[in-house]
Design a protein around this motif. Sequence first.
Motif, PDB file in Angstrom:
ATOM      1  N   ARG A 171       1.251  -1.353   0.009  1.00 29.44           N
ATOM      2  CA  ARG A 171       0.190   0.132   0.031  1.00 29.44           C
ATOM      3  C   ARG A 171       0.965   1.140   0.001  1.00 29.44           C
ATOM      4  NH1 ARG A 171      -4.935   1.824   4.232  1.00 29.44           N
ATOM      5  NH2 ARG A 171      -5.112   3.547   3.520  1.00 29.44           N
TER       6      ARG A 171
ATOM      7  N   HIS B 159       1.356   4.098   9.386  1.00 31.94           N
ATOM      8  CA  HIS B 159       1.529   3.875   7.420  1.00 31.94           C
ATOM      9  C   HIS B 159       2.851   5.018   7.550  1.00 31.94           C
ATOM     10  CE1 HIS B 159      -0.183   8.168   7.211  1.00 31.94           C
ATOM     11  NE2 HIS B 159      -0.887   8.361   8.188  1.00 31.94           N
TER      12      HIS B 159
ATOM     13  N   PHE C 251      -6.673  -4.305   8.948  1.00 35.86           N
ATOM     14  CA  PHE C 251      -4.761  -3.364   8.239  1.00 35.86           C
ATOM     15  C   PHE C 251      -5.613  -2.147   8.099  1.00 35.86           C
ATOM     16  CE2 PHE C 251      -6.096  -6.942   5.425  1.00 35.86           C
ATOM     17  CZ  PHE C 251      -4.594  -7.020   4.762  1.00 35.86           C
ATOM     18  N   ASP C 252      -6.897  -1.769   8.450  1.00 39.71           N
ATOM     19  CA  ASP C 252      -6.757   0.028   8.367  1.00 39.71           C
ATOM     20  C   ASP C 252      -6.291   0.981  10.098  1.00 39.71           C
ATOM     21  OD1 ASP C 252      -8.103   0.129   6.299  1.00 39.71           O
ATOM     22  OD2 ASP C 252     -10.497   0.521   6.734  1.00 39.71           O
ATOM     23  N   HIS C 253      -6.878   0.084  11.451  1.00 38.05           N
ATOM     24  CA  HIS C 253      -6.062   1.086  12.187  1.00 38.05           C
ATOM     25  C   HIS C 253      -4.148   0.917  12.400  1.00 38.05           C
ATOM     26  CE1 HIS C 253      -6.128  -3.407  13.714  1.00 38.05           C
ATOM     27  NE2 HIS C 253      -5.638  -2.981  14.451  1.00 38.05           N
TER      28      HIS C 253
ATOM     29  N   TRP D 155      -2.490   1.008   9.803  1.00 33.11           N
ATOM     30  CA  TRP D 155      -1.677   1.983   8.746  1.00 33.11           C
ATOM     31  C   TRP D 155      -2.179   3.429   9.411  1.00 33.11           C
ATOM     32  CZ3 TRP D 155       0.819   1.678   4.401  1.00 33.11           C
ATOM     33  CH2 TRP D 155       0.641   3.825   3.393  1.00 33.11           C
ATOM     34  N   GLU D 156      -3.573   3.405   9.762  1.00 35.58           N
ATOM     35  CA  GLU D 156      -3.346   4.324  10.615  1.00 35.58           C
ATOM     36  C   GLU D 156      -1.838   4.769  11.811  1.00 35.58           C
ATOM     37  OE1 GLU D 156      -6.608   6.959  13.610  1.00 35.58           O
ATOM     38  OE2 GLU D 156      -7.240   5.765  12.561  1.00 35.58           O
TER      39      GLU D 156
ATOM     40  N   THR E 115     -10.800  -6.711  10.160  1.00 34.76           N
ATOM     41  CA  THR E 115     -10.396  -5.630  10.747  1.00 34.76           C
ATOM     42  C   THR E 115      -9.484  -5.792  11.170  1.00 34.76           C
ATOM     43  OG1 THR E 115     -10.892  -6.364  12.633  1.00 34.76           O
ATOM     44  CG2 THR E 115     -12.647  -4.646  12.423  1.00 34.76           C
TER      45      THR E 115
ATOM     46  N   TYR F 278      -5.893  -2.096   2.960  1.00 38.31           N
ATOM     47  CA  TYR F 278      -6.291  -1.943   3.560  1.00 38.31           C
ATOM     48  C   TYR F 278      -7.492  -3.181   4.042  1.00 38.31           C
ATOM     49  CZ  TYR F 278      -9.007  -1.759  -0.847  1.00 38.31           C
ATOM     50  OH  TYR F 278      -9.019  -1.529  -2.515  1.00 38.31           O
ATOM     51  N   ASP F 279      -9.247  -2.615   5.097  1.00 35.31           N
ATOM     52  CA  ASP F 279      -9.968  -3.875   5.248  1.00 35.31           C
ATOM     53  C   ASP F 279     -10.861  -3.841   3.972  1.00 35.31           C
ATOM     54  OD1 ASP F 279      -9.040  -4.542   8.219  1.00 35.31           O
ATOM     55  OD2 ASP F 279      -9.631  -2.922   8.799  1.00 35.31           O
TER      56      ASP F 279
END
Length: 410
Positions: A233, A257, A249-251, A253-254, A247, A241-242
């Motif tokens: 990514r 990243h 990836f997104d947390h 990545w945040e 659940t 991402y999700d």
Amino acid sequence: MTTFRTIDDLDSNQRLLARIDVNAPVEDGIVQANRRFARHAKTILELLDDDHAIALLAHQGRPGRNTFVSLEQHAGILGDYVDQTVDFVADTYGTDALVAIEELESDDVLLLENVRMCDGELPEEEPSVKAETEFVRTLAPMFDAYVGDAYSTAHRSHASIVGFPHVMDAYAGRVMEHEYSANSAIRERSFDGTVTMILGGRKAEDAIPIIERVADTVDQFCLGGIVGELFLRASGSDVGYDVEGTTLFDHQWEDHHETIERVLAAYGHRLFLPIDLAFEDENGTRTETPVEGITKKTSFLDIGSETAERYADLVSDSAAVFVKGALGVFEDERFADGTVDVLSAIADTDCFSVVGGGDTSRSIELYELDENDFSRVSIAGGAYTRALTGDPLIGIEVLDPNRNGEVTNH
């Protein structure tokens, strides 16, 4: 490098308190034997050969979890591995435990109750604090020496790990000795050739510091799993991402990243990312797709065959390979190819190799690879990660007879 005495330095025929780690899966209330029992059995057998009387400390699960059970079943499993009765007492430092310890004779083995069931074991505190617990003050005078063999929990500052060696003569068992040597090799040894690290798994926060901390000694990194997708990514691919129902990836990545992007910019020429990925199609069949031009619509569950072949080629030309984390969901046979193919390539290569990181080592047993084809299959998770990154292991440091003052587990 921390120095410590080993069981080779023990006089024979002593009463020993040994901390092992036989924490195991529990299914429907039944404790499942795993590699840890066999490893610690070797230490126990060596101690029995020297006519010691042995009391064992161990834990199982954590309070509040369904794996938090008595060690009574563990005694039976251990007994099978050492080919003799391992007595059990449902007590740790109360009257029943003290009576059983007093009755120990040469060549006896006694397993005390789950240390996490007694006051003083938790939470993590400095060794000097743990040494003052009633748990430690009661048991320590009953023994001639302490044997620390629980490498898997050597990063935990619990009473049974750090309190006893703070007040007793302390020695490393075989598991502690061999795990520490193998897992520290990435920082302590020189290799005549390329050093490769395979990084996978679900936690980016585990993989990122490893890359930055070992970049001076590791030449190339092969990424897969959740970690691989997150780095893809960051490199511009439409993955990491999700999607509905996930659940993972997104947390991450945040939270990470910026660090992922920094690592990619600094070491991108040494990072090998997946070039194809595998997923489950509408018929339940493994299907692969190239990363180039990809749009994520479902969960990717493994690296693809081209990626696995590429990683296997890199491994084959390496002098040393360290593995941390699986490259796919190997528990599902359809998506075990990436992990198993790369592990098989390591096994076939004449290199120094260490495989570790929670469930990753379990794939070796699950897919009937030969453990002897690897230099070390680590039974540790968190301690393995800390060893790779060079962070101190307090359970190792307290065994150092030359240490001055307090040690801390930063």
